[in-house]
Design an enzyme around this catalytic site. Sequence first.
Site, short mmCIF file in Angstrom:
data_model
loop_
_atom_site.label_atom_id
_atom_site.label_comp_id
_atom_site.label_asym_id
_atom_site.label_seq_id
_atom_site.Cartn_x
_atom_site.Cartn_y
_atom_site.Cartn_z
N ASP A 96 -32.77 -57.03 -1.11
CA ASP A 96 -32.00 -55.74 -0.83
C ASP A 96 -32.92 -54.86 0.23
O ASP A 96 -34.09 -54.66 0.10
CB ASP A 96 -31.96 -54.65 -2.05
CG ASP A 96 -31.27 -55.44 -3.06
OD1 ASP A 96 -31.13 -56.72 -3.13
OD2 ASP A 96 -30.98 -54.81 -4.20
N HIS A 98 -31.41 -51.98 1.66
CA HIS A 98 -31.12 -50.65 1.29
C HIS A 98 -31.37 -49.52 2.47
O HIS A 98 -32.06 -48.54 2.24
CB HIS A 98 -31.84 -50.15 -0.06
CG HIS A 98 -30.91 -50.68 -1.09
ND1 HIS A 98 -29.74 -50.02 -1.41
CD2 HIS A 98 -31.39 -51.39 -2.29
CE1 HIS A 98 -29.40 -50.77 -2.64
NE2 HIS A 98 -30.31 -51.39 -3.30
N ASP A 129 -26.70 -55.51 -0.33
CA ASP A 129 -27.57 -54.31 -0.47
C ASP A 129 -27.92 -53.89 0.75
O ASP A 129 -29.09 -53.47 0.82
CB ASP A 129 -28.47 -54.19 -1.59
CG ASP A 129 -27.51 -53.82 -3.00
OD1 ASP A 129 -26.46 -54.01 -2.89
OD2 ASP A 129 -28.29 -53.91 -4.02
N ASN A 161 -23.80 -55.37 -4.44
CA ASN A 161 -22.84 -54.28 -5.18
C ASN A 161 -22.91 -53.02 -4.22
O ASN A 161 -22.02 -52.08 -4.76
CB ASN A 161 -23.30 -54.20 -6.61
CG ASN A 161 -24.88 -53.73 -6.70
OD1 ASN A 161 -25.84 -54.50 -6.28
ND2 ASN A 161 -25.06 -52.53 -7.28
N HIS A 162 -23.95 -52.71 -3.30
CA HIS A 162 -23.70 -51.64 -2.59
C HIS A 162 -22.94 -51.67 -1.41
O HIS A 162 -23.01 -50.66 -0.58
CB HIS A 162 -25.19 -51.12 -2.33
CG HIS A 162 -25.91 -50.43 -3.41
ND1 HIS A 162 -26.10 -49.01 -3.41
CD2 HIS A 162 -26.70 -51.06 -4.54
CE1 HIS A 162 -26.68 -48.98 -4.74
NE2 HIS A 162 -27.04 -49.99 -5.20
N HIS A 216 -26.23 -62.38 -4.89
CA HIS A 216 -26.69 -61.14 -4.94
C HIS A 216 -26.96 -60.60 -6.27
O HIS A 216 -27.99 -60.17 -6.67
CB HIS A 216 -25.87 -59.85 -4.31
CG HIS A 216 -26.76 -58.64 -4.44
ND1 HIS A 216 -27.58 -58.28 -3.89
CD2 HIS A 216 -26.34 -57.42 -5.27
CE1 HIS A 216 -28.10 -57.10 -4.12
NE2 HIS A 216 -27.17 -56.53 -5.26
#
Length: 362
Positions: A96, A98, A129, A161-162, A216
């Site tokens: 991730d 982010h 992500d 999932n993001h 992921h």
Amino acid sequence: MALPRSSKLEAGDDLSSVASDLDEDEEEWDPRDESSWKLPPLDITKAIQDLRQRRLPTLEVCKKILRSVIVHYAAQPNVIHVPAPEVGSRFVIVGDLHGHFGDLIHLLEDHGEPSPGPKGAVRFLFNGDFVDRGTWGPEVLLLLYALKIKFPTAVFLNRGNHEDQSQNQLPDNGFVHSHCTRAFAGEAVPMYHLCRRSFKELPLCHVIGGEVFVVHGGLPMDSIVTLADINSVDRRHDVPIKHCALMGYPKGQKVIAKKDLNGKDGGKIFKGSKGRLCERVRKSNDAICRFVAAGSQDEVVVKISGAPELEEDVDIVYSSEKERQRQRQYRIFVALLWSEAWKHFPFRPAGRAFQLSPEAAS
């Protein structure tokens, strides 16, 4: 017109067969017109140079980067097979990001620019992500996409999932209401919807050298899931988390008691009684199930394992075979992106593994 979320292009397909399916507020564009999405090599190189300095390219270039990724992945399956790295080359799998731009630049400087080889290849698989939380989500996303365009066989992307509207809209994550607004100002809304379209095209997993499965989230609880099953999932949607909110099932899922159960008030729920799953008991493998009989109702705490064939307290009831298959696909989809055992799904039974057999790889 934009690429449809419900149709999949096969390699060599004519883009003229693609129908329109625009997201809300997404600017209309025609994938048959290459000028609407294709960037010359010098332009993509310049965009990468700008993005590596945390400078956004022009709005039109940003749109073309997003559209190019949409067109590229429209022809790809959910499962991408990648050759094993050659001796002397590197395959870097990145978790991730982010929106943490500095981390991405550090990785590129530490491992080198992506290179397909053949000798000394440096390949990257960015495992979802890319956005949310960190301020520089738009720059991170566009740089990853630009690198994918320039080095299509050296940069690979999984959906996380993001990469989904349900997370992007949360104030604490900030991608919609903060990061896109900062980056794109008055064009933030249509640019976000173009980002959202690109998320729906990203593949769900990669298999490296026929042996290493990279995803992921995690694996579904269903006993047998093949790569063909994963490829059958229609990924071109927002992640159907609400359909799996109760440990793999939707709230209100119909069930039948598999054995006599004790109600919360001390009453007996007999085998064969019909009920519905209501809610999870904190972060346990327990769920409250409400049974109704003879005009009265009683609640029972039942154990939930996360797949119909694993349930011991209740049978999961579907109205049709089509519904059963649809719910199974939802479970697979959600697990691949969301199956973090300590947060959302029960822990996997010991000894269960995902095997890449010839049958599974078909």
